[in-house]
Design a protein around this motif. Structure first.
Motif, PDB file in Angstrom:
ATOM      1  N   LYS A  12     -32.838  -8.857 -26.648  1.00 13.77           N
ATOM      2  CA  LYS A  12     -33.937  -7.995 -27.083  1.00 13.77           C
ATOM      3  C   LYS A  12     -35.090  -8.822 -27.661  1.00 13.77           C
ATOM      4  CE  LYS A  12     -32.238  -3.802 -26.324  1.00 13.77           C
ATOM      5  NZ  LYS A  12     -30.830  -3.995 -26.090  1.00 13.77           N
ATOM      6  N   LYS A  13     -36.306  -8.286 -27.441  1.00 15.90           N
ATOM      7  CA  LYS A  13     -37.490  -8.964 -27.966  1.00 15.90           C
ATOM      8  C   LYS A  13     -37.775  -8.514 -29.408  1.00 15.90           C
ATOM      9  CE  LYS A  13     -39.191  -9.344 -23.312  1.00 15.90           C
ATOM     10  NZ  LYS A  13     -39.962  -8.674 -22.281  1.00 15.90           N
ATOM     11  N   THR A  14     -38.787  -9.144 -29.991  1.00 18.32           N
ATOM     12  CA  THR A  14     -39.038  -8.969 -31.427  1.00 18.32           C
ATOM     13  C   THR A  14     -39.185  -7.507 -31.850  1.00 18.32           C
ATOM     14  OG1 THR A  14     -40.155 -11.106 -31.452  1.00 18.32           O
ATOM     15  CG2 THR A  14     -40.548  -9.662 -33.333  1.00 18.32           C
ATOM     16  N   LYS A  15     -39.988  -6.749 -31.116  1.00 17.57           N
ATOM     17  CA  LYS A  15     -40.275  -5.379 -31.531  1.00 17.57           C
ATOM     18  C   LYS A  15     -38.991  -4.544 -31.558  1.00 17.57           C
ATOM     19  CE  LYS A  15     -43.483  -1.690 -30.432  1.00 17.57           C
ATOM     20  NZ  LYS A  15     -44.291  -1.116 -29.360  1.00 17.57           N
ATOM     21  N   GLU A  16     -38.192  -4.689 -30.495  1.00 11.50           N
ATOM     22  CA  GLU A  16     -36.930  -3.939 -30.424  1.00 11.50           C
ATOM     23  C   GLU A  16     -35.949  -4.426 -31.491  1.00 11.50           C
ATOM     24  OE1 GLU A  16     -36.924  -5.368 -26.379  1.00 11.50           O
ATOM     25  OE2 GLU A  16     -36.124  -3.416 -25.740  1.00 11.50           O
ATOM     26  N   ARG A  17     -35.933  -5.732 -31.744  1.00 14.03           N
ATOM     27  CA  ARG A  17     -35.025  -6.275 -32.760  1.00 14.03           C
ATOM     28  C   ARG A  17     -35.379  -5.701 -34.130  1.00 14.03           C
ATOM     29  NH1 ARG A  17     -34.360 -11.341 -33.952  1.00 14.03           N
ATOM     30  NH2 ARG A  17     -32.203 -11.680 -33.403  1.00 14.03           N
ATOM     31  N   ASN A  18     -36.664  -5.611 -34.396  1.00 13.47           N
ATOM     32  CA  ASN A  18     -37.090  -5.040 -35.670  1.00 13.47           C
ATOM     33  C   ASN A  18     -36.705  -3.560 -35.757  1.00 13.47           C
ATOM     34  OD1 ASN A  18     -38.211  -7.364 -36.726  1.00 13.47           O
ATOM     35  ND2 ASN A  18     -40.257  -6.944 -35.920  1.00 13.47           N
ATOM     36  N   HIS A  19     -36.944  -2.837 -34.673  1.00 22.13           N
ATOM     37  CA  HIS A  19     -36.663  -1.410 -34.647  1.00 22.13           C
ATOM     38  C   HIS A  19     -35.164  -1.137 -34.820  1.00 22.13           C
ATOM     39  CE1 HIS A  19     -37.270   2.761 -33.632  1.00 22.13           C
ATOM     40  NE2 HIS A  19     -36.292   2.668 -32.745  1.00 22.13           N
ATOM     41  N   LEU A  20     -34.347  -1.902 -34.071  1.00 21.30           N
ATOM     42  CA  LEU A  20     -32.889  -1.741 -34.163  1.00 21.30           C
ATOM     43  C   LEU A  20     -32.391  -2.034 -35.580  1.00 21.30           C
ATOM     44  CD1 LEU A  20     -31.869  -3.450 -30.813  1.00 21.30           C
ATOM     45  CD2 LEU A  20     -31.302  -1.093 -31.458  1.00 21.30           C
ATOM     46  N   THR A  21     -32.990  -3.038 -36.190  1.00 20.87           N
ATOM     47  CA  THR A  21     -32.552  -3.421 -37.530  1.00 20.87           C
ATOM     48  C   THR A  21     -32.883  -2.325 -38.542  1.00 20.87           C
ATOM     49  OG1 THR A  21     -32.752  -5.742 -36.960  1.00 20.87           O
ATOM     50  CG2 THR A  21     -32.748  -5.213 -39.299  1.00 20.87           C
ATOM     51  N   ASP A  22     -34.027  -1.689 -38.359  1.00 22.84           N
ATOM     52  CA  ASP A  22     -34.348  -0.555 -39.235  1.00 22.84           C
ATOM     53  C   ASP A  22     -33.314   0.561 -39.049  1.00 22.84           C
ATOM     54  OD1 ASP A  22     -36.550  -1.906 -40.138  1.00 22.84           O
ATOM     55  OD2 ASP A  22     -37.986  -0.853 -38.843  1.00 22.84           O
ATOM     56  N   SER A  23     -32.921   0.796 -37.794  1.00 26.03           N
ATOM     57  CA  SER A  23     -31.979   1.899 -37.568  1.00 26.03           C
ATOM     58  C   SER A  23     -30.552   1.550 -37.997  1.00 26.03           C
ATOM     59  CB  SER A  23     -32.008   2.352 -36.107  1.00 26.03           C
ATOM     60  OG  SER A  23     -31.491   1.335 -35.286  1.00 26.03           O
ATOM     61  N   LEU A  24     -30.242   0.269 -38.131  1.00 22.36           N
ATOM     62  CA  LEU A  24     -28.891  -0.148 -38.554  1.00 22.36           C
ATOM     63  C   LEU A  24     -28.868  -0.637 -40.003  1.00 22.36           C
ATOM     64  CD1 LEU A  24     -27.787  -2.165 -35.363  1.00 22.36           C
ATOM     65  CD2 LEU A  24     -27.041   0.132 -36.017  1.00 22.36           C
ATOM     66  N   LYS A  25     -29.894  -0.336 -40.741  1.00 21.32           N
ATOM     67  CA  LYS A  25     -30.062  -0.974 -42.067  1.00 21.32           C
ATOM     68  C   LYS A  25     -28.879  -0.763 -43.005  1.00 21.32           C
ATOM     69  CE  LYS A  25     -33.008   2.755 -43.786  1.00 21.32           C
ATOM     70  NZ  LYS A  25     -34.401   3.103 -44.079  1.00 21.32           N
ATOM     71  N   HIS A  26     -28.157   0.335 -42.859  1.00 27.83           N
ATOM     72  CA  HIS A  26     -27.047   0.591 -43.791  1.00 27.83           C
ATOM     73  C   HIS A  26     -25.856  -0.344 -43.561  1.00 27.83           C
ATOM     74  CE1 HIS A  26     -29.197   3.889 -45.449  1.00 27.83           C
ATOM     75  NE2 HIS A  26     -29.338   4.460 -44.262  1.00 27.83           N
ATOM     76  N   HIS A  27     -25.818  -1.005 -42.410  1.00 27.26           N
ATOM     77  CA  HIS A  27     -24.701  -1.924 -42.146  1.00 27.26           C
ATOM     78  C   HIS A  27     -24.837  -3.245 -42.903  1.00 27.26           C
ATOM     79  CE1 HIS A  27     -22.498   0.164 -38.970  1.00 27.26           C
ATOM     80  NE2 HIS A  27     -23.666   0.606 -38.552  1.00 27.26           N
TER      81      HIS A  27
END
Ligand SMILES: [Mg+2]
Length: 226
Positions: A168-183
């Motif tokens: 995944k590229k930067t934008k998607e990596r950032n987005h995914l990380t926001d959605s997985l933040k509780h982990h």
């Protein structure tokens, strides 16, 4: 680099102090039949390869498989601060440690030797799963979860935690990380790696190889000024 930043060491201790708190909490509330497992990446999570990076700087060369394998054969990588104590503690609590790493499978012997020399628990062929056909770690994680309950993952690259990050590229990596933040700080324990990682190769360079001049202009194009 991190060799001269006590803040780097402090971040490692912070990660493992917190991981220990989480571990104690998980064990207290645990009533699963399956044996428990922790999955740890190796490079820059368990073993510190910064002398290899320094050698590249000294010799004005870039990462190459041959020099990487040469370094691995020396079996002298030291543990990342705090990891040995944490994994030893977990192992004493009867948790099995699985090392899932994208070191080449031909590096198994020297990797096992290096881990053993430093005193890591479960440093054997059954617990060290290196890269064979695929670099994605999903199938190796699945293998462990067939027989064990994975309670925690340790890594310095987001693909150490979940396949959603693969390629995944930067934008998607950032987005995914926001959605997985509780982990993060829960069952995902992340170490910092300011030297290399998918943040650079898949993020900044988008999975392609460039020459040094191209890399410089790509880097400049992807930073945000005011
Ligand atoms: Mg790593």
């Amino acid at each position: 680099m991190e060799q001269n930043a006590a803040e780097y060491r402090a971040l490692c201790y912070q990660a493992f102090n917190f991981a220990k708190l989480r571990l104690d909490d998980i064990l207290e509330n645990q009533n699963d039949d399956k044996p428990l497992a922790i999955i740890a990446d190796i490079d820059e999570t368990v073993l510190d390869n910064s002398p290899y990076d320094v050698k590249l700087i000294e010799s004005d060369t870039r990462y190459e498989k041959s020099s990487w394998i040469e370094w691995g054969k020396l079996e002298i990588a030291k543990p990342v601060p705090g990891i040995l104590q944490f994994l030893s503690y977990a192992n004493k609590k009867r948790i099995e440690i699985f090392y899932i790493s994208n070191r080449y499978n031909e590096q198994l012997l020297e990797t096992k030797n290096n881990l053993k020399k430093v005193g890591f628990p479960n440093a054997d062929e059954n617990h060290i799963l290196l890269r064979k056909e695929v670099s994605s770690k999903k199938s190796r994680r699945d293998m462990v979860s067939n027989s064990h309950k994975i309670i925690m993952l340790l890594g310095d690259n987001l693909t150490d935690f979940s396949e959603v990050y693969d390629n995944k590229k930067t934008k998607e990596r950032n987005h995914l990380t926001d959605s997985l933040k509780h982990h993060f700080g829960n069952n995902f324990i992340l170490l910092t790696n300011p030297i290399y990682g998918d943040w650079e190769s898949k993020g900044i360079y988008e999975g392609k190889s460039w020459n040094i001049i191209q890399e410089d202009s790509i880097r400049r194009s992807k930073i945000i000024s005011y």
